[in-house]
Motif scaffolding. Structure first.
Motif, mmCIF file in Angstrom:
data_model
loop_
_atom_site.group_PDB
_atom_site.id
_atom_site.type_symbol
_atom_site.label_atom_id
_atom_site.label_comp_id
_atom_site.label_asym_id
_atom_site.label_seq_id
_atom_site.Cartn_x
_atom_site.Cartn_y
_atom_site.Cartn_z
ATOM 1 N N ASP A 78 -3.869 5.951 1.455
ATOM 2 C CA ASP A 78 -3.332 5.106 0.395
ATOM 3 C C ASP A 78 -2.720 5.949 -0.728
ATOM 4 O O ASP A 78 -3.392 6.784 -1.321
ATOM 5 C CB ASP A 78 -4.476 4.229 -0.147
ATOM 6 N N TYR A 79 -1.450 5.694 -1.008
ATOM 7 C CA TYR A 79 -0.770 6.365 -2.125
ATOM 8 C C TYR A 79 -0.479 5.383 -3.253
ATOM 9 O O TYR A 79 0.233 5.707 -4.196
ATOM 10 C CB TYR A 79 0.555 6.979 -1.639
ATOM 11 N N GLY A 80 -1.002 4.183 -3.128
ATOM 12 C CA GLY A 80 -0.619 3.130 -4.067
ATOM 13 C C GLY A 80 -1.653 2.860 -5.139
ATOM 14 O O GLY A 80 -2.593 3.640 -5.361
ATOM 15 N N LEU A 102 0.913 -7.992 3.941
ATOM 16 C CA LEU A 102 2.291 -8.412 4.233
ATOM 17 C C LEU A 102 2.706 -9.650 3.452
ATOM 18 O O LEU A 102 1.884 -10.535 3.209
ATOM 19 C CB LEU A 102 2.436 -8.681 5.735
ATOM 20 N N LYS A 103 3.976 -9.702 3.114
ATOM 21 C CA LYS A 103 4.510 -10.894 2.453
ATOM 22 C C LYS A 103 4.387 -12.065 3.416
ATOM 23 O O LYS A 103 4.691 -11.942 4.607
ATOM 24 C CB LYS A 103 5.993 -10.721 2.120
ATOM 25 N N PRO A 104 3.953 -13.225 2.943
ATOM 26 C CA PRO A 104 3.882 -14.393 3.819
ATOM 27 C C PRO A 104 5.282 -14.816 4.268
ATOM 28 O O PRO A 104 6.285 -14.472 3.623
ATOM 29 C CB PRO A 104 3.240 -15.461 2.943
ATOM 30 N N ASP A 157 0.021 6.608 10.027
ATOM 31 C CA ASP A 157 -0.371 5.690 11.107
ATOM 32 C C ASP A 157 0.331 4.332 10.956
ATOM 33 O O ASP A 157 0.764 3.726 11.943
ATOM 34 C CB ASP A 157 -1.901 5.459 11.099
ATOM 35 N N VAL A 158 0.434 3.876 9.713
ATOM 36 C CA VAL A 158 1.080 2.580 9.445
ATOM 37 C C VAL A 158 2.572 2.679 9.773
ATOM 38 O O VAL A 158 3.147 1.781 10.416
ATOM 39 C CB VAL A 158 0.850 2.174 7.962
ATOM 40 N N HIS A 159 3.166 3.780 9.373
ATOM 41 C CA HIS A 159 4.592 4.039 9.662
ATOM 42 C C HIS A 159 4.824 3.999 11.178
ATOM 43 O O HIS A 159 5.829 3.437 11.647
ATOM 44 C CB HIS A 159 4.946 5.412 9.077
ATOM 45 N N LEU A 199 17.476 -3.388 -3.912
ATOM 46 C CA LEU A 199 16.207 -2.651 -3.929
ATOM 47 C C LEU A 199 15.079 -3.663 -3.826
ATOM 48 O O LEU A 199 15.078 -4.674 -4.534
ATOM 49 C CB LEU A 199 16.076 -1.877 -5.255
ATOM 50 N N PHE A 200 14.114 -3.410 -2.939
ATOM 51 C CA PHE A 200 12.923 -4.256 -2.872
ATOM 52 C C PHE A 200 11.707 -3.343 -3.036
ATOM 53 O O PHE A 200 11.454 -2.477 -2.199
ATOM 54 C CB PHE A 200 12.862 -5.002 -1.529
ATOM 55 N N VAL A 201 10.978 -3.512 -4.132
ATOM 56 C CA VAL A 201 9.806 -2.674 -4.408
ATOM 57 C C VAL A 201 8.545 -3.459 -4.067
ATOM 58 O O VAL A 201 8.218 -4.450 -4.714
ATOM 59 C CB VAL A 201 9.763 -2.227 -5.895
ATOM 60 N N ASP A 202 7.855 -3.009 -3.011
ATOM 61 C CA ASP A 202 6.616 -3.670 -2.597
ATOM 62 C C ASP A 202 5.561 -2.618 -2.268
ATOM 63 O O ASP A 202 5.112 -2.506 -1.141
ATOM 64 C CB ASP A 202 6.878 -4.587 -1.389
ATOM 65 N N GLY A 203 5.202 -1.833 -3.264
ATOM 66 C CA GLY A 203 4.161 -0.817 -3.059
ATOM 67 C C GLY A 203 3.887 -0.122 -4.374
ATOM 68 O O GLY A 203 4.742 -0.102 -5.266
ATOM 69 N N ASN A 204 2.680 0.439 -4.483
ATOM 70 C CA ASN A 204 2.255 1.159 -5.693
ATOM 71 C C ASN A 204 2.426 0.293 -6.938
ATOM 72 O O ASN A 204 3.199 0.623 -7.849
ATOM 73 C CB ASN A 204 3.038 2.479 -5.829
ATOM 74 N N HIS A 205 1.655 -0.797 -6.962
ATOM 75 C CA HIS A 205 1.806 -1.794 -8.017
ATOM 76 C C HIS A 205 1.110 -1.393 -9.318
ATOM 77 O O HIS A 205 0.123 -2.008 -9.729
ATOM 78 C CB HIS A 205 1.228 -3.132 -7.542
HETATM 79 C C1 SAM Z 1 2.043 -4.331 0.184
HETATM 80 S S1 SAM Z 1 2.422 -3.174 1.407
HETATM 81 C C2 SAM Z 1 4.078 -3.563 1.861
HETATM 82 C C3 SAM Z 1 4.199 -4.828 2.650
HETATM 83 C C4 SAM Z 1 5.547 -5.047 3.324
HETATM 84 N N1 SAM Z 1 6.640 -4.973 2.394
HETATM 85 C C5 SAM Z 1 5.588 -6.418 4.003
HETATM 86 O O1 SAM Z 1 5.540 -7.438 3.302
HETATM 87 O O2 SAM Z 1 5.681 -6.465 5.241
HETATM 88 C C6 SAM Z 1 2.652 -1.698 0.467
HETATM 89 C C7 SAM Z 1 2.820 -0.442 1.303
HETATM 90 O O3 SAM Z 1 3.305 0.590 0.459
HETATM 91 C C8 SAM Z 1 2.692 1.813 0.801
HETATM 92 N N2 SAM Z 1 2.675 2.636 -0.431
HETATM 93 C C9 SAM Z 1 2.088 2.335 -1.607
HETATM 94 N N3 SAM Z 1 2.305 3.309 -2.507
HETATM 95 C C10 SAM Z 1 3.064 4.246 -1.891
HETATM 96 C C11 SAM Z 1 3.642 5.473 -2.311
HETATM 97 N N4 SAM Z 1 3.484 5.948 -3.554
HETATM 98 N N5 SAM Z 1 4.373 6.166 -1.405
HETATM 99 C C12 SAM Z 1 4.554 5.703 -0.139
HETATM 100 N N6 SAM Z 1 4.018 4.541 0.321
HETATM 101 C C13 SAM Z 1 3.294 3.817 -0.548
HETATM 102 C C14 SAM Z 1 1.307 1.438 1.275
HETATM 103 O O4 SAM Z 1 0.813 2.411 2.193
HETATM 104 C C15 SAM Z 1 1.538 0.073 1.921
HETATM 105 O O5 SAM Z 1 1.670 0.173 3.302
#
Ligand code: SAM
Length: 279
Positions: A78-80, A102-104, A157-159, A199-205
């Motif tokens: 986890d990097y988030g 995952l987004k619904p 692994d997720v990638h 741009l779609f930001v969905d990580g590291n909230h």
């Molecule tokens: C909420 S999930 C994304 C869900 C995806 N967009 C979907 O709806 O199918 C966030 C992902 O961002 C990755 N992530 C979070 N922070 C990160 C960072 N700083 N660098 C790379 N990956 C990161 C996490 O490992 C996670 O798999």
């Protein structure tokens, strides 16, 4: 019940989220979009539930269902925002990630309609996870010649599983999937392009990281770019980041759908913030 109400447990446990959810549904509207032809078009073609869903939606949702049933474990790094320390690893079931990360479908569909309806060329998604939302974005973008979708995931692994998902959906060549921390991959991707269209930001909230990605990407934004931020009410920090983004002098129109926030830089339009309902 609509599929985006999936996260009832999260909603009830997160007072900030719940309070804002009730507030959003009390004051959001369908009607005020009529004052802006641009937002009206966005609502009609992308946000409103469309009558005929493309067949690919069913294919992607079948893959999601298989992921939700997959009890295989992987090493999740986890990097988030949830990590106790950057790069912290633990064993996690694929099913757990598929249910919680995952987004619904209803929100992912909106992202599909956005890339389908508008000819965005250079697209970056931060946060691939298992690749479900990426698949919606990529399928919509395929409508437009030369559209290029980059997606970034930090966990190896997720990638890997996302790569299998893209192959299963025949999207392998449509998606440029990058493994690495956003902090290192994003600056490189931005260096390679002149304009960032979507741009779609969905990580590291976290507030800090979200504003950092916004400011980096702003350097490549133009008047027709769209930035989308996920989970703007997930925490006080995310809501603070959303409020700061809305106030930025380069931002004109924003559209708050509660689950995601859309940011536009249209110079031809007066500054206006919309709150719309997703039903
Ligand atoms: C909420 S999930 C994304 C869900 C995806 N967009 C979907 O709806 O199918 C966030 C992902 O961002 C990755 N992530 C979070 N922070 C990160 C960072 N700083 N660098 C790379 N990956 C990161 C996490 O490992 C996670 O798999």
């Amino acid at each position: 019940m609509n599929r985006y109400f999936f996260c009832i447990k999260h909603t009830l446990l997160n007072i900030h989220y719940l309070k804002n959810f009730i507030r959003h549904y009390a004051i959001s509207t369908f009607v005020d979009v009529l004052h802006s032809p641009f937002v009206f078009e966005l609502y009609e073609y992308c946000i409103k539930k469309q009558k005929h869903a493309p067949a690919i939606f069913r294919d992607i949702e079948n893959v999601r269902t298989r992921l939700i049933k997959n009890k295989q474990t992987l090493n999740y790094t986890d990097y988030g925002a949830n990590s106790k320390q950057t790069g912290f690893s633990k064993r996690v079931k694929v099913s757990t990630l598929a249910r919680n990360h995952l987004k619904p479908a209803r929100i992912a569909e909106i992202l599909y309609y956005i890339t389908h309806h508008y000819p965005y060329q250079n697209i970056i998604e931060l946060g691939t996870s298992l690749g479900i939302t990426t698949s919606y974005l990529a399928t919509g973008a395929q409508t437009h010649l030369n559209a290029k979708l980059h997606t970034v995931e930090g966990c190896s692994d997720v990638h890997g599983i996302a790569g299998e998902v893209f192959k299963q959906l025949n999207l392998g060549s449509a998606i440029h999937s990058h493994l690495g921390n956003f902090n290192t991959v994003l600056p490189k991707l931005l260096e390679e392009i002149n304009d960032l269209d979507l741009l779609f930001v969905d990580g590291n909230h976290t507030c800090e990281a979200t504003l950092d990605y916004f400011n980096q990407c702003l350097l490549k934004a133009h008047k027709d770019s769209l930035f989308i931020f996920d989970d703007i009410y997930w925490s006080k920090g995310m809501t603070q980041a959303w409020e700061e983004i809305k106030k930025h002098p380069k931002v004109t129109v924003t559209v708050d759908l509660f689950f995601i926030g859309l940011v536009y830089f249209r110079t031809e339009q007066v500054k206006q913030d919309f709150k719309l309902r997703v039903i």
